[in-house]
Design a protein around this motif. Sequence first.
Motif, short mmCIF file in Angstrom:
data_model
loop_
_atom_site.label_atom_id
_atom_site.label_comp_id
_atom_site.label_asym_id
_atom_site.label_seq_id
_atom_site.Cartn_x
_atom_site.Cartn_y
_atom_site.Cartn_z
N ALA A 87 65.50 21.89 45.14
CA ALA A 87 65.48 22.11 46.59
C ALA A 87 66.90 22.17 47.16
N ILE A 88 67.78 21.31 46.65
CA ILE A 88 69.16 21.28 47.14
C ILE A 88 69.95 22.48 46.66
N THR A 89 69.84 22.81 45.37
CA THR A 89 70.63 23.92 44.82
C THR A 89 70.21 25.26 45.43
N GLU A 90 68.95 25.38 45.83
CA GLU A 90 68.48 26.62 46.44
C GLU A 90 69.15 26.91 47.78
N VAL A 91 69.56 25.86 48.48
CA VAL A 91 70.17 26.06 49.80
C VAL A 91 71.66 25.70 49.80
N ARG A 92 72.22 25.44 48.62
CA ARG A 92 73.61 24.98 48.53
C ARG A 92 74.58 25.88 49.28
N SER A 93 74.38 27.20 49.20
CA SER A 93 75.32 28.14 49.82
C SER A 93 75.30 28.07 51.34
N THR A 94 74.23 27.49 51.93
CA THR A 94 74.14 27.41 53.40
C THR A 94 74.53 26.02 53.93
N LEU A 95 74.82 25.09 53.02
CA LEU A 95 75.24 23.75 53.44
C LEU A 95 76.72 23.74 53.80
N SER A 96 77.10 22.80 54.66
CA SER A 96 78.52 22.69 55.03
C SER A 96 78.81 21.26 55.44
N LYS A 97 80.11 20.94 55.58
CA LYS A 97 80.54 19.60 55.97
C LYS A 97 80.20 19.28 57.42
N ASP A 98 79.78 20.28 58.19
CA ASP A 98 79.42 20.06 59.58
C ASP A 98 77.98 19.57 59.74
N LYS A 99 77.26 19.50 58.63
CA LYS A 99 75.87 19.05 58.67
C LYS A 99 75.73 17.69 58.00
N VAL A 100 74.89 16.84 58.58
CA VAL A 100 74.55 15.56 57.96
C VAL A 100 73.33 15.80 57.07
N LEU A 101 73.48 15.45 55.78
CA LEU A 101 72.39 15.66 54.82
C LEU A 101 71.75 14.31 54.50
N VAL A 102 70.43 14.30 54.43
CA VAL A 102 69.68 13.06 54.19
C VAL A 102 68.66 13.31 53.09
N SER A 103 68.54 12.35 52.18
CA SER A 103 67.50 12.43 51.15
C SER A 103 66.60 11.21 51.24
N VAL A 104 65.29 11.44 51.15
CA VAL A 104 64.34 10.33 51.08
C VAL A 104 63.66 10.29 49.71
N ALA A 105 64.22 11.02 48.74
CA ALA A 105 63.65 11.07 47.39
C ALA A 105 63.94 9.77 46.65
N ALA A 106 62.91 9.11 46.18
CA ALA A 106 63.07 7.83 45.49
C ALA A 106 63.80 8.01 44.17
N GLY A 107 64.75 7.11 43.92
CA GLY A 107 65.41 7.06 42.62
C GLY A 107 66.54 8.05 42.41
N ILE A 108 66.83 8.89 43.39
CA ILE A 108 67.89 9.89 43.24
C ILE A 108 69.16 9.37 43.89
N LYS A 109 70.20 9.18 43.08
CA LYS A 109 71.43 8.54 43.55
C LYS A 109 72.31 9.47 44.38
N LEU A 110 73.15 8.86 45.22
CA LEU A 110 74.06 9.61 46.07
C LEU A 110 75.01 10.50 45.27
N LYS A 111 75.50 9.98 44.14
CA LYS A 111 76.46 10.78 43.36
C LYS A 111 75.82 12.07 42.87
N ASP A 112 74.52 12.05 42.54
CA ASP A 112 73.83 13.26 42.12
C ASP A 112 73.56 14.18 43.30
N LEU A 113 73.14 13.61 44.42
CA LEU A 113 72.90 14.40 45.62
C LEU A 113 74.17 15.13 46.05
#
Length: 276
Positions: A87-113
């Motif tokens: 889900a993240i890699t599919e939209v990676r090109s549209t993400l930017s530092k101006d957006k706050v990104l949040v994950s509620v996926a259990a067990g997935i660490k910040l370093k991976d996100l």
Amino acid sequence: METLPISAESFKVGFIGAGKMAESIARGVVASGMLPPNRISTAVHSNLNRRQVFESFGVNVFSSSEEVVRESDVVIFSVKPQVVKKAITEVRSTLSKDKVLVSVAAGIKLKDLQEWSGQDRFIRVMPNTPAAVGEAASVMSLGTAATEEDGALVTKLFGSVGKMFKADEKMFDAVTGLSGSGPAYIFLAIEALADGGVAAGLPRELALGLASQTVLGAATMVSKTGKHPGVLKDDVTSPGGTTIAGVHELEKGSFRATLMNAVVAAANRSRELSQS
């Protein structure tokens, strides 16, 4: 470059994933008046039922996740852990530092996100299932570039479906064992209390109603009075009375130790799963 703050007056929220958790948060945000539904969006690719659910309370529904990201200042990845990377890699090109990104996926660490997204302005949140009724116990941890202001904004969002706490990410396995898995322990306790009521002669419906309301009332007393649970327990246990007789039976059955062991076992299992 400096991270731009998100405007609290005009920001928009987008959900990647249109499941029950996204629905609960979106409904809570709208019901609380924090955001009007036209500043919330999600994407539904083929499930007409989920499209209708979100449109029924005014949320914008797009056909692609990229559209959601482009329209949003806060992007919440509300998908199952096994698909969050996709889900993240599919939209990676549209993400930017101006957006706050949040994950509620259990067990997935910040370093991976952060690695998958190419962005460090990430916040990891762990809610629990009572979010569906506005009573979640959620915990968050800030990523490398997420600011305290970002955290305050996300706290307000999730505050619409319960209470938000802040903790270091290294505590998240323990959080899983307590608040993540905890509702199941309490459901068991409510069921057992109701069964006890039936065994003592109460009709099933009355027993279940009394059991669930008793648990709700006791929890509310702890959170609202600020008293230690042990003090509240002592307040209701008269010498030689009925309550102390019941408490004695719980102690003989290692009630407290069993609950403690359940939390530790679930935390250990969470740790194992996050390393696999």
